[in-house]
Scaffold this motif. Structure first.
Motif, mmCIF file in Angstrom:
data_model
loop_
_atom_site.group_PDB
_atom_site.id
_atom_site.type_symbol
_atom_site.label_atom_id
_atom_site.label_comp_id
_atom_site.label_asym_id
_atom_site.label_seq_id
_atom_site.Cartn_x
_atom_site.Cartn_y
_atom_site.Cartn_z
ATOM 1 N N ALA A 1 -12.458 6.052 -7.150
ATOM 2 C CA ALA A 1 -11.466 4.821 -6.764
ATOM 3 C C ALA A 1 -11.016 5.070 -8.552
ATOM 4 O O ALA A 1 -11.423 5.708 -9.398
ATOM 5 C CB ALA A 1 -12.206 3.720 -7.375
ATOM 6 N N TYR A 2 -9.348 4.681 -8.791
ATOM 7 C CA TYR A 2 -8.932 4.648 -10.442
ATOM 8 C C TYR A 2 -8.272 3.149 -10.339
ATOM 9 O O TYR A 2 -8.127 2.780 -9.360
ATOM 10 C CB TYR A 2 -7.925 5.823 -10.769
ATOM 11 C CG TYR A 2 -7.093 6.043 -9.810
ATOM 12 C CD1 TYR A 2 -6.008 5.652 -9.685
ATOM 13 C CD2 TYR A 2 -7.344 6.253 -8.773
ATOM 14 C CE1 TYR A 2 -4.545 5.567 -8.706
ATOM 15 C CE2 TYR A 2 -6.001 6.872 -7.427
ATOM 16 C CZ TYR A 2 -4.834 6.384 -7.544
ATOM 17 O OH TYR A 2 -3.638 5.926 -7.031
ATOM 18 N N TYR A 3 -7.720 2.899 -11.835
ATOM 19 C CA TYR A 3 -7.267 2.001 -11.925
ATOM 20 C C TYR A 3 -5.952 2.575 -12.793
ATOM 21 O O TYR A 3 -6.451 2.696 -13.861
ATOM 22 C CB TYR A 3 -8.411 1.373 -12.767
ATOM 23 C CG TYR A 3 -7.740 -0.251 -13.564
ATOM 24 C CD1 TYR A 3 -7.328 -1.646 -12.061
ATOM 25 C CD2 TYR A 3 -7.159 -0.429 -14.228
ATOM 26 C CE1 TYR A 3 -6.559 -2.414 -12.471
ATOM 27 C CE2 TYR A 3 -6.354 -1.870 -14.631
ATOM 28 C CZ TYR A 3 -6.091 -2.710 -14.132
ATOM 29 O OH TYR A 3 -5.963 -3.673 -13.676
ATOM 30 N N TRP B 1 0.550 -1.155 0.065
ATOM 31 C CA TRP B 1 0.244 -0.136 0.383
ATOM 32 C C TRP B 1 0.979 1.399 0.092
ATOM 33 O O TRP B 1 1.857 1.631 0.799
ATOM 34 C CB TRP B 1 -1.141 0.126 1.288
ATOM 35 C CG TRP B 1 -2.105 -0.681 0.901
ATOM 36 C CD1 TRP B 1 -2.670 -2.010 1.694
ATOM 37 C CD2 TRP B 1 -3.273 -0.589 0.424
ATOM 38 N NE1 TRP B 1 -3.476 -2.843 1.229
ATOM 39 C CE2 TRP B 1 -4.187 -1.092 -0.033
ATOM 40 C CE3 TRP B 1 -3.710 0.754 -0.478
ATOM 41 C CZ2 TRP B 1 -5.447 -1.773 -0.524
ATOM 42 C CZ3 TRP B 1 -4.777 0.746 -0.612
ATOM 43 C CH2 TRP B 1 -5.878 -0.359 -0.295
ATOM 44 N N GLY C 1 -15.732 8.283 -10.069
ATOM 45 C CA GLY C 1 -16.319 8.807 -7.951
ATOM 46 C C GLY C 1 -17.430 9.970 -8.163
ATOM 47 O O GLY C 1 -18.257 10.170 -9.275
ATOM 48 N N TYR D 1 -10.576 7.065 -13.700
ATOM 49 C CA TYR D 1 -11.246 7.303 -12.372
ATOM 50 C C TYR D 1 -12.352 7.862 -12.767
ATOM 51 O O TYR D 1 -12.850 8.223 -13.362
ATOM 52 C CB TYR D 1 -10.742 8.069 -11.811
ATOM 53 C CG TYR D 1 -10.709 9.813 -12.134
ATOM 54 C CD1 TYR D 1 -11.527 10.914 -11.293
ATOM 55 C CD2 TYR D 1 -8.835 10.057 -12.674
ATOM 56 C CE1 TYR D 1 -11.726 11.930 -12.089
ATOM 57 C CE2 TYR D 1 -9.120 11.521 -12.971
ATOM 58 C CZ TYR D 1 -10.352 12.268 -12.543
ATOM 59 O OH TYR D 1 -10.510 13.896 -13.370
ATOM 60 N N ILE E 1 -4.755 -0.335 -8.502
ATOM 61 C CA ILE E 1 -6.753 -0.355 -7.654
ATOM 62 C C ILE E 1 -5.471 1.190 -6.893
ATOM 63 O O ILE E 1 -4.635 1.129 -5.627
ATOM 64 C CB ILE E 1 -6.714 -1.433 -6.614
ATOM 65 C CG1 ILE E 1 -7.675 -2.351 -7.959
ATOM 66 C CG2 ILE E 1 -8.426 -0.284 -6.144
ATOM 67 C CD1 ILE E 1 -8.344 -2.196 -8.929
ATOM 68 N N GLY E 2 -6.525 2.428 -6.660
ATOM 69 C CA GLY E 2 -6.615 3.305 -5.961
ATOM 70 C C GLY E 2 -7.579 4.485 -5.866
ATOM 71 O O GLY E 2 -8.330 4.110 -6.277
ATOM 72 N N LEU E 3 -7.585 4.736 -4.757
ATOM 73 C CA LEU E 3 -8.721 5.111 -4.298
ATOM 74 C C LEU E 3 -8.238 6.780 -3.570
ATOM 75 O O LEU E 3 -7.332 7.284 -3.362
ATOM 76 C CB LEU E 3 -9.390 4.610 -2.804
ATOM 77 C CG LEU E 3 -9.350 3.301 -2.659
ATOM 78 C CD1 LEU E 3 -10.068 3.030 -1.118
ATOM 79 C CD2 LEU E 3 -10.819 2.789 -3.869
ATOM 80 N N ASP F 1 -4.491 7.240 -15.495
ATOM 81 C CA ASP F 1 -5.326 6.501 -14.917
ATOM 82 C C ASP F 1 -6.904 6.457 -14.757
ATOM 83 O O ASP F 1 -7.391 7.889 -14.936
ATOM 84 C CB ASP F 1 -5.032 6.906 -12.910
ATOM 85 C CG ASP F 1 -3.547 6.536 -12.591
ATOM 86 O OD1 ASP F 1 -3.636 5.616 -13.176
ATOM 87 O OD2 ASP F 1 -3.063 7.587 -12.292
ATOM 88 N N ARG G 1 -3.107 3.357 -2.399
ATOM 89 C CA ARG G 1 -2.633 2.938 -3.673
ATOM 90 C C ARG G 1 -2.160 1.590 -3.010
ATOM 91 O O ARG G 1 -1.321 1.396 -2.518
ATOM 92 C CB ARG G 1 -2.446 3.429 -5.335
ATOM 93 C CG ARG G 1 -2.228 2.563 -5.881
ATOM 94 C CD ARG G 1 -1.786 3.476 -7.485
ATOM 95 N NE ARG G 1 -0.196 4.034 -7.374
ATOM 96 C CZ ARG G 1 0.155 3.295 -7.500
ATOM 97 N NH1 ARG G 1 1.045 1.869 -7.577
ATOM 98 N NH2 ARG G 1 2.266 4.050 -7.011
ATOM 99 N N ASP H 1 -4.132 10.213 -0.726
ATOM 100 C CA ASP H 1 -4.533 8.516 -1.964
ATOM 101 C C ASP H 1 -4.330 8.095 -1.898
ATOM 102 O O ASP H 1 -3.561 7.574 -0.245
ATOM 103 C CB ASP H 1 -3.734 9.564 -3.077
ATOM 104 C CG ASP H 1 -3.652 8.101 -4.175
ATOM 105 O OD1 ASP H 1 -4.521 7.809 -5.195
ATOM 106 O OD2 ASP H 1 -2.129 7.450 -4.075
#
Length: 277
Positions: free
Chosen positions: A130-132, A40, A157, A155, A92-94, A153, A88, A86
């Motif tokens: 969220a993003y990928y 993380w 939201g 995203y 996967i990230g938030l 990325d 990640r 942030d």
């Protein structure tokens, strides 16, 4: 000035500077040194948005077309808090962010003693999503992973806006106020360009609202940032970013004398410090 009057852009009274709140939302997290990691990774970014504002606003029949510079905003800013974070792991990230501004001013409108007005506004804009992560791609085949690299990325939201405004007309003993909030779904793409181990570039854009269930008719955002990575508490754990951001919101609610309209563009230079841990 009475309800239903229009304040023209040519000479917006200073008390309307309360409309120039230090808003914004997702500027996308600043990139960490590792574009992909099995562990993380977290970033926390306090920042300043030196914004200007222009557009049209209506509060219970009182219409205005303010065009206010950052200096006007700063003169009427009681305080503002701007922070985003942030997290990640691998792809996967938030993200989450919040901005709160409290402004107030008083002044007069009209010839002679004029009409005395007290204006106050509180505004919160918060986002989450969220993003990928796609990539990284090497931009220099000969240099490989040690050369410049790119990640993308996509995203999605939400962006939540809360606004509490109040205009107090002292000579006629009348208050005009509005307490509004709405949520915009957003979709967007950020690109992160790692040019060197120190220098990086972030470019992103998103759109949202779409008039869905009380949301804005349309909201969009565009951001461009140049970053320089250095060690603050550890090795290359800080990224100083500077650039420009623009945010547009077109929101309407109600009709007639109860109508509320916020059709504004907020834009200006951005300065922030992303700290990785």
């Amino acid at each position: 000035m009475t309800a239903g009057c229009t304040i023209r852009r040519a000479s917006p009274p200073l008390h309307l500077a309360f409309l120039a709140v230090c808003g914004a939302c997702h500027a996308a997290p600043a990139g960490a040194a590792e574009l992909l990691s099995e562990d993380w990774q977290f970033n926390l970014t306090p920042y300043l948005w030196a914004l200007s504002i222009e557009g049209d606003v209506t509060v219970k029949g009182v219409e205005a077309s303010p065009s206010v510079s950052f200096n006007d905003i700063l003169d009427n800013l009681n305080y503002a808090i701007m922070l985003e974070g942030d997290a990640r792991k691998e792809r996967i990230g938030l993200f989450a962010n919040v901005i709160y501004a409290d402004l107030g001013d008083s002044g007069t409108v009209g010839p002679g003693p004029g009409l005395s007005i007290k204006a106050d506004a509180k505004m919160t804009i918060a986002g989450a999503g969220a993003y990928y992560r796609l990539g990284p791609w090497n931009l220099d085949r000969e240099a490989g992973a040690s050369g410049p690299r790119l990640v993308v990325d996509p995203y999605a939201g939400i962006r939540y806006t809360y606004m509490d405004t109040d205009l107090g007309f002292r000579r006629i003993e009348r208050d005009v106020g509005a307490d509004k909030h709405w949520v915009d779904p957003i979709i967007g793409v950020r690109t992160l360009w790692e040019l060197t181990p120190r220098w990086n570039v972030n470019v992103l854009g998103d759109i949202g609202g779409f008039g869905i269930s009380g949301a804005s008719d349309l909201s969009w955002q565009a951001v461009g940032l140049v970053g320089y990575r250095f060690g603050l508490f550890g090795s290359d754990d800080a990224n100083l970013v500077a650039g420009y951001r623009a945010l547009s919101q077109d929101y309407k609610d109600g009709n007639g004398r109860d109508a509320f309209k916020w059709d504004m563009i907020l834009h200006g230079p951005v300065l922030g410090l992303a700290i990785a841990f």
